[in-house]
Design a protein around this motif. Sequence first.
Motif, PDB file in Angstrom:
ATOM      1  N   ASP A 152      -5.697  10.535 -21.293  1.00  0.00           N
ATOM      2  CA  ASP A 152      -5.278   9.219 -20.808  1.00  0.00           C
ATOM      3  C   ASP A 152      -5.642   8.128 -21.808  1.00  0.00           C
ATOM      4  O   ASP A 152      -4.952   7.110 -21.905  1.00  0.00           O
ATOM      5  CB  ASP A 152      -5.957   8.911 -19.471  1.00  0.00           C
ATOM      6  N   VAL A 153      -6.766   8.335 -22.505  1.00  0.00           N
ATOM      7  CA  VAL A 153      -7.266   7.359 -23.484  1.00  0.00           C
ATOM      8  C   VAL A 153      -7.584   8.107 -24.775  1.00  0.00           C
ATOM      9  O   VAL A 153      -8.236   9.153 -24.748  1.00  0.00           O
ATOM     10  CB  VAL A 153      -8.534   6.647 -22.967  1.00  0.00           C
ATOM     11  N   VAL A 154      -7.122   7.573 -25.910  1.00  0.00           N
ATOM     12  CA  VAL A 154      -7.413   8.142 -27.223  1.00  0.00           C
ATOM     13  C   VAL A 154      -8.172   7.098 -28.034  1.00  0.00           C
ATOM     14  O   VAL A 154      -7.671   5.988 -28.259  1.00  0.00           O
ATOM     15  CB  VAL A 154      -6.129   8.559 -27.960  1.00  0.00           C
ATOM     16  N   LEU A 155      -9.389   7.443 -28.461  1.00  0.00           N
ATOM     17  CA  LEU A 155     -10.247   6.549 -29.231  1.00  0.00           C
ATOM     18  C   LEU A 155     -10.402   7.137 -30.624  1.00  0.00           C
ATOM     19  O   LEU A 155     -10.940   8.245 -30.780  1.00  0.00           O
ATOM     20  CB  LEU A 155     -11.616   6.416 -28.559  1.00  0.00           C
ATOM     21  N   ALA A 156      -9.940   6.438 -31.647  1.00  0.00           N
ATOM     22  CA  ALA A 156      -9.906   6.969 -33.009  1.00  0.00           C
ATOM     23  C   ALA A 156     -10.709   6.063 -33.935  1.00  0.00           C
ATOM     24  O   ALA A 156     -10.418   4.873 -34.048  1.00  0.00           O
ATOM     25  CB  ALA A 156      -8.461   7.081 -33.489  1.00  0.00           C
ATOM     26  N   ASP A 157     -11.707   6.644 -34.599  1.00  0.00           N
ATOM     27  CA  ASP A 157     -12.630   5.865 -35.427  1.00  0.00           C
ATOM     28  C   ASP A 157     -12.349   6.097 -36.912  1.00  0.00           C
ATOM     29  O   ASP A 157     -12.701   7.140 -37.463  1.00  0.00           O
ATOM     30  CB  ASP A 157     -14.077   6.258 -35.098  1.00  0.00           C
ATOM     31  N   GLU A 158     -11.697   5.129 -37.550  1.00  0.00           N
ATOM     32  CA  GLU A 158     -11.416   5.183 -38.999  1.00  0.00           C
ATOM     33  C   GLU A 158     -10.761   6.505 -39.399  1.00  0.00           C
ATOM     34  O   GLU A 158     -11.111   7.111 -40.419  1.00  0.00           O
ATOM     35  CB  GLU A 158     -12.718   4.976 -39.795  1.00  0.00           C
ATOM     36  N   VAL A 159      -9.773   6.949 -38.643  1.00  0.00           N
ATOM     37  CA  VAL A 159      -9.216   8.284 -38.872  1.00  0.00           C
ATOM     38  C   VAL A 159      -8.276   8.354 -40.061  1.00  0.00           C
ATOM     39  O   VAL A 159      -7.856   9.453 -40.444  1.00  0.00           O
ATOM     40  CB  VAL A 159      -8.495   8.801 -37.605  1.00  0.00           C
ATOM     41  N   THR A 160      -7.937   7.225 -40.667  1.00  0.00           N
ATOM     42  CA  THR A 160      -7.079   7.252 -41.852  1.00  0.00           C
ATOM     43  C   THR A 160      -7.865   7.092 -43.146  1.00  0.00           C
ATOM     44  O   THR A 160      -7.280   7.113 -44.227  1.00  0.00           O
ATOM     45  CB  THR A 160      -6.015   6.137 -41.781  1.00  0.00           C
ATOM     46  N   SER A 161      -9.186   6.971 -43.073  1.00  0.00           N
ATOM     47  CA  SER A 161      -9.977   6.602 -44.250  1.00  0.00           C
ATOM     48  C   SER A 161      -9.984   7.668 -45.335  1.00  0.00           C
ATOM     49  O   SER A 161     -10.138   7.361 -46.510  1.00  0.00           O
ATOM     50  CB  SER A 161     -11.422   6.286 -43.833  1.00  0.00           C
ATOM     51  N   GLU A 162      -9.821   8.957 -44.983  1.00  0.00           N
ATOM     52  CA  GLU A 162      -9.880  10.055 -45.952  1.00  0.00           C
ATOM     53  C   GLU A 162      -8.491  10.509 -46.404  1.00  0.00           C
ATOM     54  O   GLU A 162      -8.380  11.471 -47.153  1.00  0.00           O
ATOM     55  CB  GLU A 162     -10.610  11.258 -45.336  1.00  0.00           C
ATOM     56  N   LEU A 163      -7.448   9.835 -45.948  1.00  0.00           N
ATOM     57  CA  LEU A 163      -6.104  10.364 -46.097  1.00  0.00           C
ATOM     58  C   LEU A 163      -5.305   9.681 -47.202  1.00  0.00           C
ATOM     59  O   LEU A 163      -5.469   8.485 -47.457  1.00  0.00           O
ATOM     60  CB  LEU A 163      -5.344  10.217 -44.776  1.00  0.00           C
ATOM     61  N   ASP A 164      -4.418  10.467 -47.834  1.00  0.00           N
ATOM     62  CA  ASP A 164      -3.471   9.884 -48.776  1.00  0.00           C
ATOM     63  C   ASP A 164      -2.365   9.182 -47.978  1.00  0.00           C
ATOM     64  O   ASP A 164      -2.305   9.267 -46.749  1.00  0.00           O
ATOM     65  CB  ASP A 164      -2.904  10.945 -49.721  1.00  0.00           C
ATOM     66  N   GLU A 165      -1.493   8.481 -48.679  1.00  0.00           N
ATOM     67  CA  GLU A 165      -0.507   7.637 -48.009  1.00  0.00           C
ATOM     68  C   GLU A 165       0.416   8.415 -47.064  1.00  0.00           C
ATOM     69  O   GLU A 165       0.608   7.999 -45.911  1.00  0.00           O
ATOM     70  CB  GLU A 165       0.322   6.878 -49.047  1.00  0.00           C
ATOM     71  N   PRO A 166       0.998   9.568 -47.486  1.00  0.00           N
ATOM     72  CA  PRO A 166       1.882  10.274 -46.544  1.00  0.00           C
ATOM     73  C   PRO A 166       1.163  10.727 -45.271  1.00  0.00           C
ATOM     74  O   PRO A 166       1.712  10.602 -44.170  1.00  0.00           O
ATOM     75  CB  PRO A 166       2.372  11.482 -47.366  1.00  0.00           C
ATOM     76  N   ASN A 167      -0.058  11.240 -45.407  1.00  0.00           N
ATOM     77  CA  ASN A 167      -0.778  11.697 -44.218  1.00  0.00           C
ATOM     78  C   ASN A 167      -1.305  10.535 -43.390  1.00  0.00           C
ATOM     79  O   ASN A 167      -1.425  10.648 -42.170  1.00  0.00           O
ATOM     80  CB  ASN A 167      -1.907  12.645 -44.620  1.00  0.00           C
ATOM     81  N   ARG A 168      -1.620   9.425 -44.048  1.00  0.00           N
ATOM     82  CA  ARG A 168      -1.998   8.217 -43.306  1.00  0.00           C
ATOM     83  C   ARG A 168      -0.844   7.775 -42.408  1.00  0.00           C
ATOM     84  O   ARG A 168      -1.033   7.474 -41.227  1.00  0.00           O
ATOM     85  CB  ARG A 168      -2.376   7.123 -44.299  1.00  0.00           C
ATOM     86  N   GLU A 169       0.361   7.761 -42.972  1.00  0.00           N
ATOM     87  CA  GLU A 169       1.527   7.371 -42.188  1.00  0.00           C
ATOM     88  C   GLU A 169       1.792   8.378 -41.072  1.00  0.00           C
ATOM     89  O   GLU A 169       2.181   7.999 -39.959  1.00  0.00           O
ATOM     90  CB  GLU A 169       2.756   7.260 -43.098  1.00  0.00           C
ATOM     91  N   ARG A 170       1.557   9.658 -41.337  1.00  0.00           N
ATOM     92  CA  ARG A 170       1.749  10.690 -40.330  1.00  0.00           C
ATOM     93  C   ARG A 170       0.818  10.467 -39.149  1.00  0.00           C
ATOM     94  O   ARG A 170       1.226  10.528 -37.987  1.00  0.00           O
ATOM     95  CB  ARG A 170       1.490  12.071 -40.938  1.00  0.00           C
ATOM     96  N   VAL A 171      -0.463  10.194 -39.433  1.00  0.00           N
ATOM     97  CA  VAL A 171      -1.449  10.005 -38.360  1.00  0.00           C
ATOM     98  C   VAL A 171      -1.139   8.747 -37.551  1.00  0.00           C
ATOM     99  O   VAL A 171      -1.192   8.754 -36.311  1.00  0.00           O
ATOM    100  CB  VAL A 171      -2.874   9.968 -38.941  1.00  0.00           C
TER     101      VAL A 171
END
Length: 213
Positions: A152-171
């Motif tokens: 019901d609730v999704v809490l995401a903490d800096e989940v794009t910090s380790e990712l390259d641009e394509p995977n950042r956009e995917r997440v």
Amino acid sequence: MKSISLAAVTVGYGDGPPVLREVSMTAPPGQLTALTGPSGAGKTTALRTMAGLLRPTTGEVLMAGQSRRAAPDAGRVAFIPQGNGLATVLTVEENLLVALAAANVEPAARSAAATALDRLGLRDQRDQLLEELSGGQQQRAAVARGLVLAADVVLADEVTSELDEPNRERVLSLLRSEAERGAAVVLATHDPAASEVCDAEVRLRDGRVEQLR
């Protein structure tokens, strides 16, 4: 689906000073909310409090207007920590299956895990030990574990910090999909580009709400 709220919440660690001071904010269902602010502003503490990992000194955490303290089973919350929080001695798929078993989602669990890994581009890594993956792959595995719960609730903490641009956009696209499914999604981020794609923004500074958008 259900909203998640902090209602005048003050919280700290041990005998130390409060990290959050009378913070009030709401993340409604169907919306992607950015939680921003400088390092030390209290973003991670806010997420951990919403997730039920920290108990407020004062104030309440509410889900759909109900106190989570009084009704801890009022809804399912998925917390994706910055440090991924996965077991390095398990395979990628096993990490997801453990999360599903803990949430009593055993029927069709393997199919659900496979779907989540496909969405994160990790199909070929499903049988690898987590410790064999790169930092970015581990972060995506953590996102997959959070999404597989259909919470019901999704809490995401800096989940794009380790990712390259394509995977950042995917997440970011997958977090948007979770909101479109009806979940209340909160993304703590330092990334202005990530916060800009969110529907709303809560900016913290020194443990207080500085600005709402």
